[in-house]
Design an enzyme around this catalytic site. Structure first.
Site, mmCIF file in Angstrom:
data_model
loop_
_atom_site.group_PDB
_atom_site.id
_atom_site.type_symbol
_atom_site.label_atom_id
_atom_site.label_comp_id
_atom_site.label_asym_id
_atom_site.label_seq_id
_atom_site.Cartn_x
_atom_site.Cartn_y
_atom_site.Cartn_z
ATOM 1 N N CYS A 105 42.390 37.234 46.694
ATOM 2 C CA CYS A 105 43.240 37.514 45.529
ATOM 3 C C CYS A 105 44.513 38.311 45.835
ATOM 4 C CB CYS A 105 42.455 38.217 44.430
ATOM 5 S SG CYS A 105 40.677 38.075 44.523
ATOM 6 N N ARG A 134 32.172 39.280 54.293
ATOM 7 C CA ARG A 134 31.569 40.315 53.458
ATOM 8 C C ARG A 134 30.311 40.852 54.105
ATOM 9 N NH1 ARG A 134 32.276 37.646 47.500
ATOM 10 N NH2 ARG A 134 34.526 37.354 47.668
ATOM 11 N N GLN A 152 35.744 30.038 50.855
ATOM 12 C CA GLN A 152 35.681 29.753 49.427
ATOM 13 C C GLN A 152 36.648 28.631 49.070
ATOM 14 O OE1 GLN A 152 36.971 33.807 48.305
ATOM 15 N NE2 GLN A 152 35.071 33.940 47.139
ATOM 16 N N ASP A 154 38.810 28.605 46.842
ATOM 17 C CA ASP A 154 39.366 29.626 45.957
ATOM 18 C C ASP A 154 40.684 29.169 45.331
ATOM 19 O OD1 ASP A 154 39.337 32.066 44.742
ATOM 20 O OD2 ASP A 154 39.857 33.235 46.521
ATOM 21 N N HIS A 156 43.859 30.902 42.428
ATOM 22 C CA HIS A 156 44.283 31.861 41.409
ATOM 23 C C HIS A 156 45.352 31.216 40.558
ATOM 24 C CE1 HIS A 156 42.384 34.412 44.470
ATOM 25 N NE2 HIS A 156 41.890 35.000 43.404
ATOM 26 N N LYS A 236 34.446 36.362 31.643
ATOM 27 C CA LYS A 236 34.297 35.272 32.610
ATOM 28 C C LYS A 236 33.340 34.200 32.126
ATOM 29 C CE LYS A 236 30.433 37.138 35.207
ATOM 30 N NZ LYS A 236 29.700 37.164 36.440
ATOM 31 N N HIS A 282 40.885 33.981 38.308
ATOM 32 C CA HIS A 282 40.249 33.720 39.608
ATOM 33 C C HIS A 282 39.248 32.601 39.358
ATOM 34 C CE1 HIS A 282 41.098 38.001 40.973
ATOM 35 N NE2 HIS A 282 41.037 38.172 39.675
HETATM 36 ZN ZN LIG Z 1 40.280 36.155 43.223
#
Ligand SMILES: [Zn+2]
Length: 414
Positions: A105, A134, A152, A154, A156, A236, A282
């Protein structure tokens, strides 16, 4: 119960991952760190290519960001303060502390901020197949499902308040399409609302929650509400899918965020010439490629549909006489864009069939002298079904159709 346990063991992705030569984990490399083998890489590449195509159609722009970043970035984002437990320790670069990236992010915000954006340019959707690291205790690591390094799917989305509903609608449609294509028909949805401790204007929260509900309702999603279960920075939506033996897996999270844009002073120029704070969404559809492939292996028990199978068809020879014809067919299949393999070795054909069956290859083509003379071939499906006198043209045409339509049942069974 015993039956179910047996079924779970049969589908265990760690066992199948090694039997099907998809991936490995090595103590010398480190627990929770995945090495993808060629066949696993083909499978992952199919998933990535498929997803990239859909994201492109949905107006996403792809970016790449580094795997490490200065600690200063995570001080500003609040990760050091709130997520230190899941981050690895600092490494020193010329006296400055750096960290392995736990989330993409902040990097995407930095890219967003390199330009001054007008309200007319929004939404801006930045996607990255972003690898993050992580901290997980060694005791909880579990094959591909619980790892220390993962990639991910991912993205945004930077948008205005009034665009939230439309973006969520697009996301819900995208997720449903993706899950259906991978063979997951059942989806459960959850909406998590404002917790007692939360950041941001309550009116903003109320407005955002209203839009999330409206999007879920309009798309016909029945959802459970987790009152107060949202993160402190925004509401979310979570989506769970059900696998072949009724287990639920949470893959998708769509998280609204009013806080990170404020911390990074991420704004846009509004229609009155002033600056407004941008809203950040996200979201990941599959979660991570590691975990998703783990789920896929268990869902299909290694019997991937044709469009995903690392090897789609294996050509098997009955004797050395037919080797040239077998190689010619292999080349034709490959030229057509399929993923064929060939076994023209000296083993008995019965042995070759058993091997290919263990590899869970969707189609086997057995070539003998009679087939060569007739210009046709005999087909054997993964489940043992046999189809005689198929022409090479028909085979190619039907397999391409099965791939193109991402069919879950073989075309030769329909
Ligand atoms: Zn994010």
């Amino acid at each position: 119960m015993a039956r179910r346990r047996e079924e779970q063991e049969r589908r265990d992705h760690r066992k199948l991952g090694s039997e099907l030569d998809l991936f490995s984990i090595h103590e010398e490399i480190g627990g929770g760190l995945i090495s993808w083998h060629p066949k696993g890489a083909v499978l992952r590449f199919q998933i990535e290519t498929y997803l990239r195509g859909l994201l492109d159609d949905d107006g996403y722009q792809f970016v790449y960001t580094p795997h490490v970043a200065s600690e200063k970035l995570y001080e500003r984002s609040g990760h050091l303060e709130n997520y230190a437990d899941l981050m690895y320790g600092a490494m020193d670069i010329e006296g400055n502390p750096f960290r392995a990236k736990p989330m993409n992010c902040p990097n995407h915000i930095m890219i967003y901020k390199t330009h001054l954006h007008s309200y007319r340019e929004l939404p801006i959707r930045l996607a990255e197949f972003g690898t993050v690291y992580r901290f997980e205790k060694s005791g909880v690591l579990h094959g591909l499902l619980r790892v220390r390094g993962f990639t991910q799917d991912d993205a945004h989305i930077f948008c205005r308040m009034d665009q939230i509903q439309e973006e969520i609608t697009k996301l819900l449609r995208l997720a449903s399409r993706v899950y259906k294509d991978f063979g997951f028909a059942k989806i459960k949805s959850f909406l998590s609302t404002k917790p007692p401790q939360s950041a941001g204007d309550p009116a903003l929260w109320a407005e955002a929650e209203k839009m999330l509900r409206a999007a879920l309702d309009a798309e016909g999603f029945r959802y459970e509400v987790d009152e107060g279960g949202g993160a402190f920075y925004g509401p979310k939506i979570d989506l769970k899918i059900e696998d072949a033996i009724g287990r639920e897996w949470q893959l998708c999270t769509v998280q609204l965020d009013f806080t990170l844009p404020r911390k990074f002073d991420a704004t846009y120029r509004n229609d009155k010439g002033g600056e407004d704070q941008v809203v950040m969404i996200h979201r990941a559809i599959l979660g991570s490629f590691e975990r998703f492939v783990g789920v896929l292996i268990e869902h299909y028990a290694g019997n991937f549909p044709l469009w995903l199978a690392p090897v789609q068809v294996k050509v098997l020879t009955v004797n050395t006489e037919v080797e040239a014809a077998a190689r010619e067919l292999w080349a034709k299949l490959r030229h057509a864009g399929l993923r064929p393999a060939i076994d023209a070795g000296p083993d008995k054909v019965g042995y070759k069939v058993r091997e290919a069956t263990l590899e869970r290859i969707p189609y086997m083509v057995v070539i003998g002298p009679k087939d060569v003379a007739a210009g046709t071939l005999s087909l054997r499906l993964r489940d043992g079904t046999q189809v005689a006198a198929v022409s090479p043209e028909e085979l190619i045409e039907k397999l391409l159709l099965e791939v193109r339509e991402k069919r879950l049942t073989p075309v030769f069974k329909a």
